[in-house]
Design a protein around this motif. Structure first.
Motif: not given
Length: 317
Positions: A32-55
């Motif tokens: 989970x990544x918060x874009x722009x601060x605690x009241x901003x929109x949350x996204x789920x970031x799956x790439x780059x991933x800890x194990x697989x960074x590109x497809x």
């Protein structure tokens, strides 16, 4: 939408020898990544991933919504990549330093090729429902110094079979090609399945693939996939079986394993620490990336660089 983290992680990836040589089924949890601060929109970031960074050349995947949210992204820079904006609900206004101004709505594609450098801003209707994905494609060396460009495609190819609609967003799938500009062999497609429907997608064995569920639950090669993780499928497949008992929608990403190592930091894709330092300095100096007419907000300052030099570490951990 872009990477607004104030302390962005270094991502160093690329090189075909590090890719999955055969079919796999790896569930890659996002963060989970918060874009722009605690009241901003949350996204789920799956790439780059800890194990697989590109497809293939796909190097960044953010999935957001569905929820009532406000996206306000001030002018910020990009280099060495393409941004692919795809909406399922809502609308977003794009402005860039080329003078482009385009509202994206569900079913249309906004494609921005940063090349040697561009800046842009994005904003949505405050409090309206938003659901979509933001994707980046790494540009190969022969294209990463090209002039920046912007494309909007409102009418994409949509092959239909009983209960299934496939939209070819980027590249080519089973002989059907998107009009969007690509610089490496790849595919990005949305597949919508009605309840009880199924299909078999023709794939290229030389491509590596991954699937992200956008809504509902879809059975993908024997794995029940719901929104959240990215299902990495590796290479070596000539078809992919999909079925959804209750109805669902997914995103298929694939491409030839990317042959170059890249360093990705903040909103820049480069090849070395020194390049990233130069990109950051040029953005701070305020000339190389141009200005965004009508943005109505001050440009976003770049975060501080990490204390240790950025370096390539391979496409898989």
């Amino acid at each position: 939408m872009s990477n607004l983290e104030t302390d962005p992680r270094e991502s160093a990836c690329g090189g075909p020898a590090d890719g999955a040589a055969g079919p796999v089924e790896e569930l890659l949890d996002g963060r989970d990544v918060v874009l722009g601060g605690p009241r901003a929109m949350r996204v789920t970031r799956t790439l780059p991933n800890r194990d697989v960074r590109m497809v293939g050349a796909w190097c960044f995947v953010d999935h957001y919504g569905p929820e009532r949210a406000t996206m306000r992204v001030p002018p910020h820079p990009h280099t060495g990549l393409q941004t692919v904006s795809w909406l399922l609900e809502g609308e977003i206004l794009h402005r860039d330093s080329l003078g482009s101004e385009q509202t994206i709505t569900p079913g249309g594609l906004n494609l921005m090729t940063a090349g040697r450098g561009i800046s842009h801003s994005e904003e949505s209707v405050p409090g309206a429902r938003l659901h979509g994905v933001q994707l980046w494609v790494a540009l190969p060396s022969h294209a990463r110094g090209t002039a920046p460009a912007f494309e909007h495609h409102a009418d994409l190819p949509r092959p239909v079979s009983p209960g299934v609609t496939t939209t070819v967003i980027m590249g080519e799938l089973d002989g059907v090609a998107s009009p969007a500009t690509v610089h490496t062999p790849l595919v990005g497609a949305e597949v919508a399945l009605q309840a009880g429907a199924g299909t078999r997608l023709a794939l290229r064995p030389g491509f590596e693939y991954a699937v992200l569920a956008l809504s509902g639950t879809v059975r993908v090669a024997g794995t029940d996939l719901s929104p959240g993780p990215l299902l990495h499928l590796g290479c070596g497949r000539d078809e992919l079986e999909l079925r959804s008992e209750g109805g669902g929608r997914l995103l298929l990403l694939g491409g030839e394993p990317f042959e170059e190592r890249i360093v990705m930091w903040w909103n820049f894709v480069g090849r070395s620490h020194e390049e990233i330092v130069r990109f950051r300095r040029e953005w701070a100096e305020g000339e190389a990336f141009g200005t965004v007419p009508g943005a109505g907000a001050a440009p976003l300052p770049a975060p501080e660089l990490p204390l240790t030099p950025l370096k390539a570490r391979g496409r898989r951990r």
